[in-house]
Design a protein around this motif. Structure first.
Motif: not given
Lengths: 242, 253
Positions: A91, A94, A170, A172-173, A222, A225-228
């Motif tokens: 993380a 970003r 992307r 994945n935390t 968080l 999953d953090l996506y663009d």
């Protein structure tokens, strides 16, 4: 490597990089290192503490961290110094950021001039005697010597190379995985150094990155999953062109 | 209140106590037949040194996509109709009907090739199963063929690859086994794009009309030791069981 689709329907190939037990090992100040900025030593994957001399293990004992397989240096500005012993997570990066990835390329061993430097070689027939993959001439008559750095056969691969300006799609935390655009030097499961891009086009690209790094025990929670913004997430319905 | 139990007389002549009728035992003949499990071949990870975590993350994405969009069960040899979103088409949607000749790729990049002959021109389109531009996949005819790879249809007579674009989907019962079409295809005269008579392709679905001499000559290239090679063995039964459980649980949620 995996395919990834954008919201407009285009396909991009993506490499998965896993952040496995990364810890900050030591802080080296500007005067100590003799460079322009201060340095931080960061260690990668955990490895066995045996089969290593005491002097090598000193760094890990100081930081209070198990022995790492790979130790790299990062040039850091003074406001981004981290205390030795803090774990680093995926993380830290970003989606939407640009990144340089360095790794040792796949070793190909002793290779000839055609594979190593891309020479054209000689024709297969029409009278060629025992000459199909040779370099041919190596210098001119007037030079009367062979210049230093002449491209000749030798050991190919197993050297550090960097691919610049790769976009992070992307993160994945939960499993600490970074999805990076395009291909990355090195074989599968090799150790890799990921750094913020130093290309001039991406100098001002990072909007509000976690500074100095992402702390797991902090207040920020968080999602997994953090996506663009442009990525097609599989929870959405199929792409249509209105 | 009124109850008729007092009026029932047993064999002794005294009023008998009400006895519950025996519970009916339901024998479901459909369930007695072995449950047919179909695991799409792109879920099975290839043999290699990749971290299993990568396949796990990919499977999560694949299950997520299958929840939103239905990818039906189909085999090589079944006739499918695929509607895709196309920015250059007049109605923004293109529909293609064809027979599936090949299923390739593993994970999210799994593909299948559909073949049809339209106005005397053979057309093959390779679609990605998990491409978000695909709006619908319908199975018009579900069946298997004798081979896993029907690339030889390119050298077969065009009648074997023509399918009506407005074909109606065939209805079939759920529990029946998938029918195997033992069709033997007749080929165009040689030369072919590949020497299909050679044992390396191991094709059972062609009616070879070649002379005996040519068939015997083709057997020269056979490699009978390959089936005994232990290093080439890849037993996927246990892996398949685990993945089937994972996938079915993921789809139920």
């Amino acid at each position: 490597m995996m395919p990834i689709w954008t919201k407009s329907g285009k396909k991009h190939a993506v490499t998965l990089l896993k952040v496995q037990d990364c810890h900050v090992l030591r802080y080296i100040s500007k005067e100590e290192s003799g460079g322009k900025t201060s340095k931080l030593l960061v260690g990668g994957k955990n490895a066995s503490p045996f089969f290593k001399s005491e002097s090598a293990m000193e760094i890990f004992k100081e930081a209070g961290v198990p022995r790492k397989q790979k130790v790299t240096t990062f040039n850091v500005t003074d406001d981004a110094i981290i205390k030795p012993g803090t774990p680093l997570y995926a993380a830290h990066f970003r989606p939407g950021q640009f990144v340089d990835v360095t790794a040792k390329t796949i070793g190909k061993g002793f290779q000839g001039v055609m594979k190593r430097w891309g020479f054209k070689g000689q024709p297969a027939s029409h009278g060629q005697t025992k000459t199909h993959r040779r370099p041919g001439a190596i210098s001119t008559n007037k030079a009367a010597k062979v210049y230093r750095g002449k491209k000749m056969p030798g050991k190919m691969g197993n050297i550090y190379r960097t691919s610049f300006g790769l976009k992070v799609w992307r993160i994945n935390t939960k499993h600490d995985v970074i999805y990076v655009n395009g291909s990355v030097p090195g074989h599968t499961n090799c150790l890799v150094k990921v750094r913020d891009s130093k290309l001039p086009t991406y100098k001002d690209c990072n909007k509000n990155p976690p500074f100095p790094t992402f702390f797991a025990d902090g207040d920020e929670k968080l999602p997994e999953d953090l996506y663009d913004e442009e990525i097609f997430q599989f929870t959405d319905p199929s792409v249509t062109y209105a | 209140y009124f109850s008729s139990s007092g009026y029932r007389i047993s064999s002794d002549g005294k009023p008998a106590k009400f006895q519950l009728p025996p519970k009916p035992v339901i024998i479901d003949k459909q369930k007695q037949r072995k449950e047919r499990r179909f695991l799409s071949p792109e879920f099975i990870p290839p043999r290699g040194r990749t971290d299993p975590l990568k396949f796990f993350i990919e499977r999560k994405d694949m299950i997520q996509r299958r929840k939103v969009f239905n990818i039906p069960e189909f085999y090589v040899g079944s006739v499918l109709a695929v509607t895709t979103a196309d920015p250059h088409a007049s109605e923004k949607v293109t529909r293609f009907v064809g027979i599936c000749i090949q299923r390739g790729g593993k994970g999210l990049g799994a593909t299948f090739v559909l073949r049809n002959v339209i106005e005397d021109q053979g057309v093959e389109i390779c679609y990605e199963l998990y491409n978000p531009r695909i709006q619908a996949i319908e199975v018009l005819k579900l069946e298997k063929r004798l081979d896993d790879n029907l690339m030889y249809l390119r050298d077969a007579l065009p009648e074997y690859s023509t399918f009506d674009v407005n074909m109606k989907p065939e209805s079939r019962l759920d529990h029946e086994e998938v029918p195997v079409n033992k069709l033997q295809v007749r080929m165009k005269p040689k030369p072919w794009s590949k020497r299909w008579e050679r044992p390396k392709y191991n094709i059972k679905g062609i009616k070879f009309e070649l002379p005996e001499k040519k068939m015997k000559e083709a057997q020269k290239w056979s490699q009978p030791w390959l089936e005994f090679d232990m290093l080439r063995e890849y037993d996927t039964s246990k892996i398949e069981d685990k993945i089937w459980k994972e996938v079915s649980e993921g789809l139920k949620k």
